[in-house]
Scaffold this active site. Structure first.
Site, mmCIF file in Angstrom:
data_model
loop_
_atom_site.group_PDB
_atom_site.id
_atom_site.type_symbol
_atom_site.label_atom_id
_atom_site.label_comp_id
_atom_site.label_asym_id
_atom_site.label_seq_id
_atom_site.Cartn_x
_atom_site.Cartn_y
_atom_site.Cartn_z
ATOM 1 N N GLY A 1 0.806 -1.219 0.000
ATOM 2 C CA GLY A 1 0.000 0.000 0.000
ATOM 3 C C GLY A 1 0.834 1.261 0.000
ATOM 4 O O GLY A 1 1.398 1.653 1.031
ATOM 5 N N ASP B 1 4.359 -5.954 -4.163
ATOM 6 C CA ASP B 1 3.578 -7.125 -3.783
ATOM 7 C C ASP B 1 4.560 -8.285 -3.722
ATOM 8 O O ASP B 1 5.031 -8.770 -4.757
ATOM 9 C CB ASP B 1 2.488 -7.382 -4.826
ATOM 10 C CG ASP B 1 1.656 -8.624 -4.513
ATOM 11 O OD1 ASP B 1 2.013 -9.376 -3.581
ATOM 12 O OD2 ASP B 1 0.649 -8.847 -5.218
ATOM 13 N N TYR C 1 0.547 -22.906 7.126
ATOM 14 C CA TYR C 1 1.214 -21.820 7.844
ATOM 15 C C TYR C 1 2.343 -22.379 8.704
ATOM 16 O O TYR C 1 3.467 -21.862 8.694
ATOM 17 C CB TYR C 1 0.205 -21.051 8.704
ATOM 18 C CG TYR C 1 0.801 -19.850 9.402
ATOM 19 C CD1 TYR C 1 0.942 -18.643 8.723
ATOM 20 C CD2 TYR C 1 1.219 -19.919 10.730
ATOM 21 C CE1 TYR C 1 1.489 -17.529 9.351
ATOM 22 C CE2 TYR C 1 1.769 -18.822 11.363
ATOM 23 C CZ TYR C 1 1.902 -17.625 10.669
ATOM 24 O OH TYR C 1 2.460 -16.532 11.294
ATOM 25 N N LYS D 1 6.381 -21.629 8.161
ATOM 26 C CA LYS D 1 7.186 -21.065 9.240
ATOM 27 C C LYS D 1 8.278 -22.031 9.704
ATOM 28 O O LYS D 1 9.347 -21.609 10.150
ATOM 29 C CB LYS D 1 6.289 -20.653 10.402
ATOM 30 C CG LYS D 1 5.373 -19.466 10.084
ATOM 31 C CD LYS D 1 6.161 -18.255 9.614
ATOM 32 C CE LYS D 1 5.284 -17.023 9.440
ATOM 33 N NZ LYS D 1 6.066 -15.843 8.969
#
Length: 269
Positions: free
Chosen positions: A34, A59, A148, A152
């Protein structure tokens, strides 16, 4: 450290890293998707700390954008002395219930991008003989709780391996494995965490301060707070059947919180 680059800098832990590094008088390179949020943050950091804050909109699940960020890390102009690989996302659906495209995007962001940027940073830093890389993992790396946890776990093992390879180069690699932290992460993913007791939560400022202190000392595995250090120790000692049971419970909790919500994932940038 000189200049520090933080990915996912506009929210969550990344935002806290940006503030703590800027107030310690380090120039910063702010990376996220952003532009408006980044430019506002850059202006705030400059006004409050008097540092130079560079905005790099990207991105990090897009390979062309990742290469632009990697080129900035390779640059000898205002060289980056600390890379904080923080950007990430949380998927709310189980592996077989969600879209494979979302899983691939998650893999790009939290595995491939960490590898590419770490390589670019390490290459440049070893040439200069100094620098540090901080990759954000999670205590979820010790569990069996969806992709996830898998991503990780890769970050943790990769960073440990990188630390071995960088020994005696003047460059260090640290992996941060926090537990639950009060940030925007779960809200932006639409995950209801109200059932989790307050004792399970950490504050972002304490996590970041501990991580940066560990980077300065050259610590390889940084686990903020005694309770999560203890939890990580227990998780490593548990039989894998027990670890899988914990992962199953965590997955059911996440799935239950997803009912009735439209959001599928939340980015930390």
């Amino acid at each position: 450290m000189g200049t520090a680059m933080i990915t996912g800098a506009s929210a969550g832990l990344g935002l806290e890293f940006a503030w703590q590094l800027a107030t310690a008088k380090h120039d910063v390179v702010l990376v996220a998707r952003g532009t408006e949020r980044l430019e506002r943050l850059a202006a705030q950091l400059h006004a409050a700390a008097g540092v130079h804050a560079e905005v790099l909109t990207a991105d990090l699940a897009d390979r062309a954008d990742v290469e632009r960020v990697a080129e900035r890390l390779r640059s000898d102009e205002h060289p980056v002395g600390l890379l904080v690989n923080n950007a990430g996302l949380g998927l709310r659906k189980r592996f077989l219930e969600g879209e494979l495209e979302d899983e691939e995007r998650s893999l790009e962001l939290m595995v491939r991008t960490v590898m590419v940027l770490s390589h670019a940073a390490a290459e440049s830093m070893t040439r200069r003989g100094r620098g540090a890389i901080l990759n954000v993992s999670s205590v979820a790396a010790l569990l069996a709780s969806g992709t996830y946890s898998a991503h990780k776990a890769w970050v943790r093992t990769f960073t440990e391996s990188l630390a071995v390879e960088l020994r005696d180069t003047g460059v260090t690699a640290t992996v941060l494995q926090p537990g639950f932290v009060h940030t925007e992460f779960h809200d932006r993913a639409g995950i209801d965490m109200t059932a989790l007791p307050e004792i399970a939560w950490l504050n972002a400022d304490a996590v970041v301060a501990a991580a940066l202190a560990d980077v300065r000392r050259g610590v390889v595995i940084s686990t903020p707070s005694l309770r999560y250090q203890a939890a990580a120790g227990v998780a490593r000692l548990l039989p894998r059947s027990a670890v899988r049971a914990l992962g199953s419970y965590r997955a059911r909790l996440a799935a239950a919180s997803a009912d009735g919500s439209e959001s599928d994932h939340g980015f930390t940038d």
